[in-house]
Each structure stands twice: as C-alpha cells, then as structure tokens.
Design a protein around this motif. Structure first.
Motif, mmCIF file in Angstrom:
data_model
loop_
_atom_site.group_PDB
_atom_site.id
_atom_site.type_symbol
_atom_site.label_atom_id
_atom_site.label_comp_id
_atom_site.label_asym_id
_atom_site.label_seq_id
_atom_site.Cartn_x
_atom_site.Cartn_y
_atom_site.Cartn_z
ATOM 1 N N ARG A 170 0.843 -1.197 0.000
ATOM 2 C CA ARG A 170 0.000 0.000 0.000
ATOM 3 C C ARG A 170 0.879 1.250 0.000
ATOM 4 O O ARG A 170 1.950 1.280 0.613
ATOM 5 N N VAL A 171 0.360 2.281 -0.653
ATOM 6 C CA VAL A 171 0.931 3.614 -0.576
ATOM 7 C C VAL A 171 -0.173 4.537 -0.082
ATOM 8 O O VAL A 171 -1.233 4.637 -0.705
ATOM 9 N N VAL A 172 0.060 5.181 1.047
ATOM 10 C CA VAL A 172 -0.916 6.098 1.634
ATOM 11 C C VAL A 172 -0.337 7.504 1.573
ATOM 12 O O VAL A 172 0.746 7.754 2.112
ATOM 13 N N THR A 173 -1.046 8.401 0.918
ATOM 14 C CA THR A 173 -0.556 9.763 0.732
ATOM 15 C C THR A 173 -1.444 10.735 1.500
ATOM 16 O O THR A 173 -2.653 10.803 1.275
ATOM 17 N N GLN A 174 -0.808 11.478 2.396
ATOM 18 C CA GLN A 174 -1.521 12.411 3.267
ATOM 19 C C GLN A 174 -1.826 13.706 2.529
ATOM 20 O O GLN A 174 -0.921 14.394 2.044
ATOM 21 N N SER A 175 -3.110 14.051 2.472
ATOM 22 C CA SER A 175 -3.519 15.319 1.872
ATOM 23 C C SER A 175 -4.087 16.207 2.966
ATOM 24 O O SER A 175 -3.692 16.115 4.128
ATOM 25 N N SER A 176 -5.009 17.066 2.608
ATOM 26 C CA SER A 176 -5.631 17.991 3.551
ATOM 27 C C SER A 176 -6.950 18.451 2.966
ATOM 28 O O SER A 176 -7.116 18.486 1.732
ATOM 29 N N GLY A 177 -7.886 18.819 3.837
ATOM 30 C CA GLY A 177 -9.123 19.407 3.351
ATOM 31 C C GLY A 177 -8.878 20.661 2.531
ATOM 32 O O GLY A 177 -9.707 21.047 1.697
ATOM 33 N N MET A 178 -7.718 21.277 2.715
ATOM 34 C CA MET A 178 -7.367 22.477 1.954
ATOM 35 C C MET A 178 -7.166 22.177 0.468
ATOM 36 O O MET A 178 -7.090 23.106 -0.344
ATOM 37 N N HIS A 179 -7.091 20.898 0.083
ATOM 38 C CA HIS A 179 -6.922 20.584 -1.335
ATOM 39 C C HIS A 179 -8.070 21.140 -2.165
ATOM 40 O O HIS A 179 -7.906 21.417 -3.356
ATOM 41 N N ALA A 180 -9.242 21.302 -1.527
ATOM 42 C CA ALA A 180 -10.416 21.786 -2.256
ATOM 43 C C ALA A 180 -10.218 23.218 -2.762
ATOM 44 O O ALA A 180 -10.885 23.646 -3.706
ATOM 45 N N ARG A 181 -9.319 23.952 -2.147
ATOM 46 C CA ARG A 181 -8.996 25.314 -2.597
ATOM 47 C C ARG A 181 -7.945 25.309 -3.706
ATOM 48 O O ARG A 181 -7.695 26.323 -4.350
ATOM 49 N N GLY A 182 -7.335 24.158 -3.969
ATOM 50 C CA GLY A 182 -6.180 24.093 -4.848
ATOM 51 C C GLY A 182 -6.511 24.167 -6.329
ATOM 52 O O GLY A 182 -7.557 23.694 -6.781
ATOM 53 N N GLU A 183 -5.584 24.737 -7.073
ATOM 54 C CA GLU A 183 -5.637 24.781 -8.532
ATOM 55 C C GLU A 183 -4.253 24.467 -9.066
ATOM 56 O O GLU A 183 -3.250 24.943 -8.535
ATOM 57 N N MET A 184 -4.195 23.672 -10.132
ATOM 58 C CA MET A 184 -2.907 23.331 -10.727
ATOM 59 C C MET A 184 -2.586 24.325 -11.838
ATOM 60 O O MET A 184 -3.075 24.218 -12.953
ATOM 61 N N ASP A 185 -1.812 25.344 -11.489
ATOM 62 C CA ASP A 185 -1.369 26.341 -12.471
ATOM 63 C C ASP A 185 -0.046 25.847 -13.058
ATOM 64 O O ASP A 185 1.030 26.115 -12.517
ATOM 65 N N PHE A 186 -0.122 25.137 -14.179
ATOM 66 C CA PHE A 186 1.077 24.542 -14.747
ATOM 67 C C PHE A 186 2.031 25.572 -15.343
ATOM 68 O O PHE A 186 3.184 25.257 -15.624
ATOM 69 N N GLU A 187 1.551 26.783 -15.519
ATOM 70 C CA GLU A 187 2.428 27.844 -16.027
ATOM 71 C C GLU A 187 3.259 28.471 -14.916
ATOM 72 O O GLU A 187 4.238 29.165 -15.193
ATOM 73 N N ASP A 188 2.863 28.244 -13.669
ATOM 74 C CA ASP A 188 3.596 28.837 -12.543
ATOM 75 C C ASP A 188 3.470 27.932 -11.308
ATOM 76 O O ASP A 188 3.079 28.379 -10.240
ATOM 77 N N LEU A 189 3.833 26.658 -11.474
ATOM 78 C CA LEU A 189 3.698 25.684 -10.382
ATOM 79 C C LEU A 189 4.504 26.072 -9.151
ATOM 80 O O LEU A 189 4.147 25.717 -8.025
ATOM 81 N N HIS A 190 5.600 26.761 -9.358
ATOM 82 C CA HIS A 190 6.511 27.063 -8.252
ATOM 83 C C HIS A 190 6.373 28.490 -7.731
ATOM 84 O O HIS A 190 7.228 28.964 -6.973
ATOM 85 N N GLY A 191 5.294 29.154 -8.131
ATOM 86 C CA GLY A 191 4.993 30.459 -7.557
ATOM 87 C C GLY A 191 6.042 31.514 -7.810
ATOM 88 O O GLY A 191 6.263 32.384 -6.966
ATOM 89 N N VAL A 192 6.687 31.449 -8.958
ATOM 90 C CA VAL A 192 7.707 32.450 -9.280
ATOM 91 C C VAL A 192 7.054 33.782 -9.608
ATOM 92 O O VAL A 192 7.509 34.845 -9.162
#
Length: 304
Positions: free
Chosen positions: A144-166
C-alpha cells in the motif's frame, strides 16, 4: 467505521512500514501505533536527533518496538535517492509507504533542487520517493501507498504555467496546490498500478500538531503563532486522533485503491475515520496525467 480508533488496528507483525515525518505530530502517533501493533517501522525524518528522541519516547510505551531511524530530507532529491538506495540494500521487504511529512503555509523558499518548497516537499519529494521504492513495494504480498492530503486541497488549482509560484506566490494557495497534487498523484497511481498495489489518499482533519506553527515561526510572527495555539486548543482534535485516517488507510481490510479517508465528525475536521469524496478537481484524469509527466521531468524519476 463509526467508532474506529487505533485500538482496532490489526496485528502488523512481520510487516515493514516507512513513515515520512515520523518524529512529530501525526507521523509520530502513527509510528507509535504501528510499532505497538507489531510492525517494523522505518522513521524517515529530516532531523536524526529529533527522530532518535521520538524513537526513545515510543520505546517508553512499547519497550519491544521495532524501529529504525533513517535520514530523509524531502527537500533534497539526493537525500531521497540515498534513502531509497538504503531501503533496497537493507530492508528484506516493504509493505506500506506512508507519505506523511509536509510543510504548511510558509513564506516562499526553494528546495535544494530549485522547487518551491511546499510543492517540492509535499508532492515532488513524495512522488520521487514512491517511484524509487516502487519495485520493492510491488514485491510485497499486499503493498500500500498512503498519501496524506488535507481538506485544503479543495482550494487548490494546478497552475502549470507557474507551479513554483515564481510569478505569483500566496502561501495558502501554494499549500492547497501541493495538497491537491497529493490526491491527483494518489489516484493516478491507483489508475496506473492498481493491479500491483493499493494507493489511497487520506487527510487528518484539524489536528493539533507543530505543522501549524512553522509558518508563523518562519515569518517571525509571535502574534500568529499565539493565534494558532489558541485555535488548536479550542477547535483541534489531538494528533493521536488525527493519525487515525492514516492508520485506517494503511491497515484496514476494506480499503480499496482510490479511496479517500478522513474524519467523519464535525465538518470532517474530527472524529473516527470514514471513506469520503474529495473535491471534484482531484478526480480530473487529464490534470493528473499532466502532473505525472511534469513530476517525472522535474524529479528525473520514472515509474516502470
């Protein structure tokens, strides 16, 4: 599952579990319970001194606990590779990987490899670790692989143009993005390799740990740290209870690939673990596939 606690853990004798961030908070409590149930737990931690102290504390409760401390800095891919090489040489088997360690809402900084720290530690470090341990995991009877997330994921967006917040960095948006990435990864791992291992996501609800203090400490904000302490005292459940979803996901017989486990009490912030649905964007397969490719390119780690 309505009244499940760590007291319901099955016998884990003979099983080997890697827990990242095992020296404090949820990782420490999960390690304590798994070791108490008979598992051999590898405590994968950035600070060896803190991990050694944690190990001795667990052995005060469980004198026969089988625990190994190894250095793992998820903010440095060379450390991730060194840890994986050690497991390949030294561990006879690996049954469960708990991708638990993380950082939350810190000022922008970068990892040793130039990644924004929250995305680099919470997602990319664990992506690389899982890939490097994959061959060993797949040899176990029921990995098994168990990956810990958070309820805050619901606020998340994958901005592939600026993934690292530059270009634009907000500490909470960056945290939410990293936690969304955790679930996109967990579900995509299940889609790709569900016939070889069980990949599960989980979240702890609102648990009182040191994680909440790292942001204020990094900013030097005594006021914010005091506010976090007050909120923890009034609203949060214990770190012990916060570890229950991780423990359930790692050990329960009815867990299936692609499940998402979290507290079933007030606003999903506390209480016994239950299977839940994560936010809609976490199930976006096109986004998950793109994130997978980006993660392989960034880390240089490719799955079979």
């Amino acid at each position: 599952m309505a009244d499940w606690t760590a007291d319901e853990l099955p016998d884990c004798t003979g099983r080997t579990v890697v827990v990242t961030g095992a020296n404090s908070g949820i990782g420490l409590e999960a390690t304590r319970e798994l070791a108490g149930a008979g598992a051999h737990v590898v405590m994968a931690c950035r600070s060896l001194d803190d991990a050694e102290r944690a190990r001795e504390g667990i052995r005060d409760d469980y004198p026969g606990a089988s625990l190994t401390v190894r250095e793992l800095d998820l903010a440095d891919l060379s450390s991730v590779r060194a840890f994986a090489a050690w497991t390949d040489e030294e561990l006879a088997r690996l049954d469960v990987l708990c991708n638990n360690a993380g950082v939350m809402a810190i000022p922008r900084s970068e990892t040793a490899d130039g990644f924004e720290t929250q995305f680099g530690v919470n997602h990319l470090g664990h992506f690389a670790l899982t890939g490097l341990l994959f061959e060993q995991l797949r040899e176990a009877p029921d990995p098994r692989v168990v990956t810990q997330s958070s309820g805050m994921h619901a606020r998340g967006e994958m901005d592939f143009e600026d993934l690292h917040g530059v270009e634009d960095y907000d500490k909470w948006d960056a945290y939410a993005r990293s936690k969304l990435a955790n679930l996109l990864f967990a579900y995509e791992l299940d889609r790709r390799y569900g016939d070889e291992l069980t990949s599960v996501g989980c979240h702890p609800g609102y648990a009182a740990t040191n994680l909440q203090y790292r942001g204020p400490e990094a900013e030097g904000s005594r006021v914010r740290k005091l506010a976090m302490k007050a909120a923890n005292a009034l609203l949060a459940q214990s770190a012990e209870a916060g570890a229950w979803p991780l423990l359930y996901a790692a050990t329960a017989d009815d867990v299936e690939g692609g499940d998402y486990v979290g507290p079933g009490g007030l606003l999903n912030m506390r209480g016994a673990p239950e299977k839940q649905h994560s936010a809609s964007q976490s199930y976006d397969e096109a986004t998950a596939e793109r994130l997978w490719r980006v993660s392989e390119d960034a880390t240089g780690v490719e799955f079979p």
